[in-house]
Design a protein around this motif. Structure first.
Motif, PDB file in Angstrom:
ATOM      1  N   MET A  75       0.911  -1.358  -0.033  1.00  0.00           N
ATOM      2  CA  MET A  75      -0.132  -0.197  -0.138  1.00  0.00           C
ATOM      3  C   MET A  75       1.042   1.292   0.242  1.00  0.00           C
ATOM      4  SD  MET A  75      -2.930   0.701   2.656  1.00  0.00           S
ATOM      5  CE  MET A  75      -4.344   1.003   1.938  1.00  0.00           C
ATOM      6  N   ASP A  76       0.657   1.963  -1.067  1.00  0.00           N
ATOM      7  CA  ASP A  76       1.550   3.293  -1.382  1.00  0.00           C
ATOM      8  C   ASP A  76       0.833   4.527  -0.750  1.00  0.00           C
ATOM      9  OD1 ASP A  76       3.532   4.730  -2.122  1.00  0.00           O
ATOM     10  OD2 ASP A  76       2.796   4.906  -4.002  1.00  0.00           O
ATOM     11  N   THR A  77       1.315   5.157   0.422  1.00  0.00           N
ATOM     12  CA  THR A  77       0.446   6.434   1.007  1.00  0.00           C
ATOM     13  C   THR A  77       1.314   7.541   0.646  1.00  0.00           C
ATOM     14  OG1 THR A  77       1.648   5.476   3.330  1.00  0.00           O
ATOM     15  CG2 THR A  77      -0.922   5.455   2.819  1.00  0.00           C
ATOM     16  N   ARG A  78       0.683   8.364   0.281  1.00  0.00           N
ATOM     17  CA  ARG A  78       1.438   9.713  -0.117  1.00  0.00           C
ATOM     18  C   ARG A  78       0.764  10.779   0.518  1.00  0.00           C
ATOM     19  NH1 ARG A  78       1.358  10.510  -6.365  1.00  0.00           N
ATOM     20  NH2 ARG A  78       1.344  12.533  -5.543  1.00  0.00           N
ATOM     21  N   GLY A  79       1.558  11.853   1.031  1.00  0.00           N
ATOM     22  CA  GLY A  79       1.112  12.983   1.711  1.00  0.00           C
ATOM     23  C   GLY A  79       0.485  14.027   0.685  1.00  0.00           C
ATOM     24  N   PHE A  80      -0.188  14.883   1.183  1.00  0.00           N
ATOM     25  CA  PHE A  80      -0.700  15.777   0.254  1.00  0.00           C
ATOM     26  C   PHE A  80       0.209  16.882  -0.136  1.00  0.00           C
ATOM     27  CE2 PHE A  80      -4.680  14.539   2.750  1.00  0.00           C
ATOM     28  CZ  PHE A  80      -5.365  14.398   1.707  1.00  0.00           C
ATOM     29  N   ASP A  81       0.406  17.266  -1.452  1.00  0.00           N
ATOM     30  CA  ASP A  81       1.316  18.189  -1.798  1.00  0.00           C
ATOM     31  C   ASP A  81       0.662  19.526  -1.619  1.00  0.00           C
ATOM     32  OD1 ASP A  81       3.185  16.446  -2.526  1.00  0.00           O
ATOM     33  OD2 ASP A  81       2.596  16.391  -4.530  1.00  0.00           O
ATOM     34  N   SER A  82      -0.518  19.828  -1.904  1.00  0.00           N
ATOM     35  CA  SER A  82      -1.255  20.782  -1.672  1.00  0.00           C
ATOM     36  C   SER A  82      -2.700  21.038  -1.053  1.00  0.00           C
ATOM     37  CB  SER A  82      -1.400  21.839  -2.866  1.00  0.00           C
ATOM     38  OG  SER A  82      -2.064  21.098  -3.664  1.00  0.00           O
ATOM     39  N   ILE A  83      -3.168  22.066  -0.586  1.00  0.00           N
ATOM     40  CA  ILE A  83      -4.603  21.749   0.055  1.00  0.00           C
ATOM     41  C   ILE A  83      -5.495  23.058  -0.792  1.00  0.00           C
ATOM     42  CG2 ILE A  83      -6.151  22.754   1.892  1.00  0.00           C
ATOM     43  CD1 ILE A  83      -3.885  21.784   3.707  1.00  0.00           C
ATOM     44  N   ASN A  84      -6.607  22.292  -1.469  1.00  0.00           N
ATOM     45  CA  ASN A  84      -7.662  23.016  -2.141  1.00  0.00           C
ATOM     46  C   ASN A  84      -8.474  23.897  -1.221  1.00  0.00           C
ATOM     47  OD1 ASN A  84      -9.429  23.987  -4.132  1.00  0.00           O
ATOM     48  ND2 ASN A  84     -10.239  22.015  -4.508  1.00  0.00           N
ATOM     49  N   VAL A  85      -8.346  25.319  -1.292  1.00  0.00           N
ATOM     50  CA  VAL A  85      -8.725  26.238  -0.408  1.00  0.00           C
ATOM     51  C   VAL A  85     -10.110  26.820  -0.862  1.00  0.00           C
ATOM     52  CG1 VAL A  85      -6.656  26.836   0.684  1.00  0.00           C
ATOM     53  CG2 VAL A  85      -7.163  28.083  -1.217  1.00  0.00           C
ATOM     54  N   ILE A  86     -10.332  26.663  -2.393  1.00  0.00           N
ATOM     55  CA  ILE A  86     -11.566  26.973  -2.763  1.00  0.00           C
ATOM     56  C   ILE A  86     -13.029  26.672  -1.951  1.00  0.00           C
ATOM     57  CG2 ILE A  86     -12.956  27.098  -4.892  1.00  0.00           C
ATOM     58  CD1 ILE A  86     -10.430  26.995  -6.505  1.00  0.00           C
ATOM     59  N   PRO A  87     -13.267  25.322  -1.751  1.00  0.00           N
ATOM     60  CA  PRO A  87     -14.395  25.550  -0.813  1.00  0.00           C
ATOM     61  C   PRO A  87     -14.455  26.046   0.614  1.00  0.00           C
ATOM     62  CG  PRO A  87     -13.316  23.129  -1.595  1.00  0.00           C
ATOM     63  CD  PRO A  87     -12.353  24.333  -1.942  1.00  0.00           C
ATOM     64  N   PHE A  88     -13.180  26.278   1.003  1.00  0.00           N
ATOM     65  CA  PHE A  88     -13.060  27.043   2.259  1.00  0.00           C
ATOM     66  C   PHE A  88     -13.494  28.378   2.052  1.00  0.00           C
ATOM     67  CE2 PHE A  88     -10.619  29.596   5.174  1.00  0.00           C
ATOM     68  CZ  PHE A  88     -10.793  29.095   6.389  1.00  0.00           C
ATOM     69  N   ILE A  89     -13.117  28.939   1.148  1.00  0.00           N
ATOM     70  CA  ILE A  89     -13.324  30.407   0.635  1.00  0.00           C
ATOM     71  C   ILE A  89     -14.933  30.414   0.311  1.00  0.00           C
ATOM     72  CG2 ILE A  89     -12.838  32.154  -1.120  1.00  0.00           C
ATOM     73  CD1 ILE A  89     -10.291  31.207  -1.362  1.00  0.00           C
ATOM     74  N   ASP A  90     -15.481  29.341  -0.342  1.00  0.00           N
ATOM     75  CA  ASP A  90     -16.882  29.492  -0.698  1.00  0.00           C
ATOM     76  C   ASP A  90     -17.557  29.479   0.813  1.00  0.00           C
ATOM     77  OD1 ASP A  90     -16.450  29.490  -3.145  1.00  0.00           O
ATOM     78  OD2 ASP A  90     -16.902  27.278  -3.523  1.00  0.00           O
ATOM     79  N   ILE A  91     -17.040  28.669   1.591  1.00  0.00           N
ATOM     80  CA  ILE A  91     -17.905  28.694   2.874  1.00  0.00           C
ATOM     81  C   ILE A  91     -17.770  30.101   3.916  1.00  0.00           C
ATOM     82  CG2 ILE A  91     -17.774  27.577   5.204  1.00  0.00           C
ATOM     83  CD1 ILE A  91     -17.145  24.845   3.824  1.00  0.00           C
ATOM     84  N   MET A  92     -16.543  30.611   3.512  1.00  0.00           N
ATOM     85  CA  MET A  92     -16.229  31.870   4.484  1.00  0.00           C
ATOM     86  C   MET A  92     -17.254  33.115   3.818  1.00  0.00           C
ATOM     87  SD  MET A  92     -14.707  31.022   6.981  1.00  0.00           S
ATOM     88  CE  MET A  92     -14.326  32.678   7.557  1.00  0.00           C
ATOM     89  N   LEU A  93     -17.209  33.196   2.569  1.00  0.00           N
ATOM     90  CA  LEU A  93     -18.305  33.961   1.582  1.00  0.00           C
ATOM     91  C   LEU A  93     -19.847  33.798   2.051  1.00  0.00           C
ATOM     92  CD1 LEU A  93     -16.655  34.167  -1.851  1.00  0.00           C
ATOM     93  CD2 LEU A  93     -16.467  36.105   0.140  1.00  0.00           C
ATOM     94  N   VAL A  94     -20.191  32.615   2.338  1.00  0.00           N
ATOM     95  CA  VAL A  94     -21.712  32.381   2.463  1.00  0.00           C
ATOM     96  C   VAL A  94     -21.706  33.059   4.118  1.00  0.00           C
ATOM     97  CG1 VAL A  94     -23.345  30.490   3.378  1.00  0.00           C
ATOM     98  CG2 VAL A  94     -22.044  30.577   1.041  1.00  0.00           C
TER      99      VAL A  94
END
Length: 126
Positions: free
Chosen positions: A1-20
């Motif tokens: 099983m090959d586990t890789r870490g995240f290289d980046s975080i998608n912040v667009i959903p977070f920005i959408d929630i903050m605007l709402v």
């Protein structure tokens, strides 16, 4: 099983929630400041008109004016208020069925005399 870490975080959903959330806060603040949301005002132990320096004008159901528990007319009220400080708070206590013209006459007089702090006393709905 090959586990890789995240290289980046998608912040667009977070920005959408903050605007709402921002939209909800601004809309609610607008309703509260404009009085569109009914707010129950606090009640005080002291009877109305006992605050120091308060000018109280009463208007009964028939449109009769009272100032310092004396029946007066609009011209007498004007003569009595001429000597008062314009920064002194004025409270109008009017019956809920008073003719609008009696109330408007008092408000017009206070505006003409340039009183700065004028309010209408109400009681909480039951």
């Amino acid at each position: 099983m090959d586990t890789r870490g995240f290289d980046s975080i998608n912040v667009i959903p977070f920005i959408d929630i903050m605007l709402v959330m921002l939209t909800i806060v601004l809309t609610t603040a607008t309703f509260i400041s404009s009085g569109a949301i009914p707010i129950k005002l606090p009640q005080a132990e002291a009877p109305p008109g006992e605050a120091k320096g308060l000018v109280q004008i009463d208007i009964d159901r028939q449109g009769i004016l009272y100032f310092e528990n004396s029946v007066i007319d609009l011209s007498q009220l004007e003569a009595m208020l001429v000597g008062f400080d314009r920064q002194r708070p004025v409270v109008i206590r009017a019956d809920h069925q008073v003719a609008l013209q009696a109330f408007v006459g008092v408000m017009d007089l206070l505006r003409h005399l340039d009183f700065k702090s004028v309010s209408l006393q109400t009681e909480a709905a039951r």
